[in-house]
Scaffold this motif. Structure first.
Motif, PDB file in Angstrom:
ATOM      1  N   PRO A  48     114.321  38.830 -27.645  1.00  0.00           N
ATOM      2  CA  PRO A  48     112.980  39.140 -26.701  1.00  0.00           C
ATOM      3  C   PRO A  48     112.514  37.757 -25.826  1.00  0.00           C
ATOM      4  O   PRO A  48     112.016  38.053 -24.655  1.00  0.00           O
ATOM      5  N   ARG A  49     112.763  36.465 -26.247  1.00  0.00           N
ATOM      6  CA  ARG A  49     112.659  35.323 -25.349  1.00  0.00           C
ATOM      7  C   ARG A  49     113.802  34.692 -24.689  1.00  0.00           C
ATOM      8  O   ARG A  49     113.685  34.104 -23.672  1.00  0.00           O
ATOM      9  N   LEU A  50     114.897  34.895 -25.037  1.00  0.00           N
ATOM     10  CA  LEU A  50     116.115  34.155 -24.694  1.00  0.00           C
ATOM     11  C   LEU A  50     117.240  35.176 -24.150  1.00  0.00           C
ATOM     12  O   LEU A  50     117.411  36.021 -24.805  1.00  0.00           O
ATOM     13  N   VAL A 100     118.958  30.516 -21.712  1.00  0.00           N
ATOM     14  CA  VAL A 100     118.010  30.964 -20.572  1.00  0.00           C
ATOM     15  C   VAL A 100     116.814  31.555 -21.198  1.00  0.00           C
ATOM     16  O   VAL A 100     116.846  32.715 -21.897  1.00  0.00           O
ATOM     17  N   GLU A 101     115.634  31.001 -20.767  1.00  0.00           N
ATOM     18  CA  GLU A 101     114.405  31.483 -21.019  1.00  0.00           C
ATOM     19  C   GLU A 101     114.007  32.741 -20.052  1.00  0.00           C
ATOM     20  O   GLU A 101     113.936  32.478 -18.896  1.00  0.00           O
ATOM     21  N   ARG A 102     114.010  33.908 -20.925  1.00  0.00           N
ATOM     22  CA  ARG A 102     113.994  35.195 -20.066  1.00  0.00           C
ATOM     23  C   ARG A 102     112.675  35.167 -19.090  1.00  0.00           C
ATOM     24  O   ARG A 102     112.668  35.541 -17.832  1.00  0.00           O
ATOM     25  N   ALA A 103     111.560  34.707 -19.578  1.00  0.00           N
ATOM     26  CA  ALA A 103     110.109  34.606 -18.579  1.00  0.00           C
ATOM     27  C   ALA A 103     110.344  33.765 -17.660  1.00  0.00           C
ATOM     28  O   ALA A 103     109.796  34.194 -16.535  1.00  0.00           O
ATOM     29  N   SER A 104     111.055  32.827 -17.531  1.00  0.00           N
ATOM     30  CA  SER A 104     110.929  31.809 -16.317  1.00  0.00           C
ATOM     31  C   SER A 104     112.349  31.928 -15.774  1.00  0.00           C
ATOM     32  O   SER A 104     112.517  31.314 -14.668  1.00  0.00           O
ATOM     33  N   ASP A 105     113.265  32.406 -16.360  1.00  0.00           N
ATOM     34  CA  ASP A 105     114.861  32.512 -15.911  1.00  0.00           C
ATOM     35  C   ASP A 105     115.272  31.125 -15.668  1.00  0.00           C
ATOM     36  O   ASP A 105     116.206  30.939 -14.816  1.00  0.00           O
ATOM     37  N   GLY A 140     110.970  27.450 -31.562  1.00  0.00           N
ATOM     38  CA  GLY A 140     111.638  28.355 -32.345  1.00  0.00           C
ATOM     39  C   GLY A 140     112.765  28.896 -31.526  1.00  0.00           C
ATOM     40  O   GLY A 140     113.615  29.653 -31.562  1.00  0.00           O
ATOM     41  N   TYR A 141     113.117  28.250 -30.190  1.00  0.00           N
ATOM     42  CA  TYR A 141     114.064  28.599 -29.323  1.00  0.00           C
ATOM     43  C   TYR A 141     115.579  28.197 -30.005  1.00  0.00           C
ATOM     44  O   TYR A 141     116.547  29.001 -29.800  1.00  0.00           O
ATOM     45  N   GLY A 142     115.701  27.134 -30.634  1.00  0.00           N
ATOM     46  CA  GLY A 142     116.839  26.654 -31.435  1.00  0.00           C
ATOM     47  C   GLY A 142     117.235  27.878 -32.542  1.00  0.00           C
ATOM     48  O   GLY A 142     118.548  28.286 -32.381  1.00  0.00           O
TER      49      GLY A 142
END
Length: 186
Positions: A9-11, A71-76, A108-110
């Motif tokens: 969902p986020r990455l 890649v952080e999807r919200a910010s690309d 929590g990205y890790g």
């Protein structure tokens, strides 16, 4: 498998390109981000060489390394670097590695990155065993790998020479059937 495209969902994980050098430098050039890695901070030229080698290895046949942008999807924005390296000495096995820029820590990205790498290894590549090694002092990495279902297996003594000192590495691993038995999270 080329190109790699995996997401949560986020990455997202994607192939590196030459425009990613500065984003990777924000990780590999950072003393904070490399504190527990096996090397000292890299220069821009060194990071450029790493990215170029990663791009070249992506289309090798057979492919033995998956060096990917996180890649952080919200910010690309590229916020991390993830890697699977197939192990020629073990059947259907690979080492796993990951690093995030310090500004992205604590979100929590890790854990999401490790789960994406595990999904790539097991669900897409059909591997049997994935393992990673960490600095004994890197408790955040220990918690992350444990939360992803990886089991601490032991210590490789004096495994890494960094800043003129030998350092141990703690090994964590997960098997394909352990991954398949988990509650789906990716």
């Amino acid at each position: 498998m080329y190109p790699v495209k995996c997401s949560s969902p986020r990455l997202a994980l994607r192939e590196l390109d030459l425009d990613d050098v500065d984003a990777v430098l924000a990780i590999y050039g950072s003393s904070a981000a490399t504190e527990h890695l096996s090397f000292e901070p890299r220069t821009r030229d060194e990071v450029g060489d790493i990215v170029a080698r990663s791009i070249a290895s992506a289309t090798a046949q057979p492919r033995s390394e998956y060096a990917l942008a996180v890649v952080e999807r919200a910010s690309d924005e590229v916020i991390g670097f993830g890697r699977l390296a197939l192990d020629p000495h073990q059947q259907r096995a690979a080492t796993l590695g990951f690093a995030l820029r310090p500004a992205s820590w604590g979100r929590g990205y890790g854990l999401e990155t490790v789960r994406l790498l595990l999904s790539l290894g097991f669900d897409e590549l059909g591997l049997h065993r994935l393992w990673g090694a960490r600095s004994p002092l890197n408790e955040a990495s220990a918690k992350t790998m444990q939360a992803a279902g990886m089991v601490e297996e032991g210590t490789i003594r004096e495994h890494v020479l960094k800043a003129g000192q030998w350092r141990d590495s703690v090994v964590h691993a997960i098997l394909d059937h352990e991954w398949a038995e988990r509650v789906p999270t990716v």
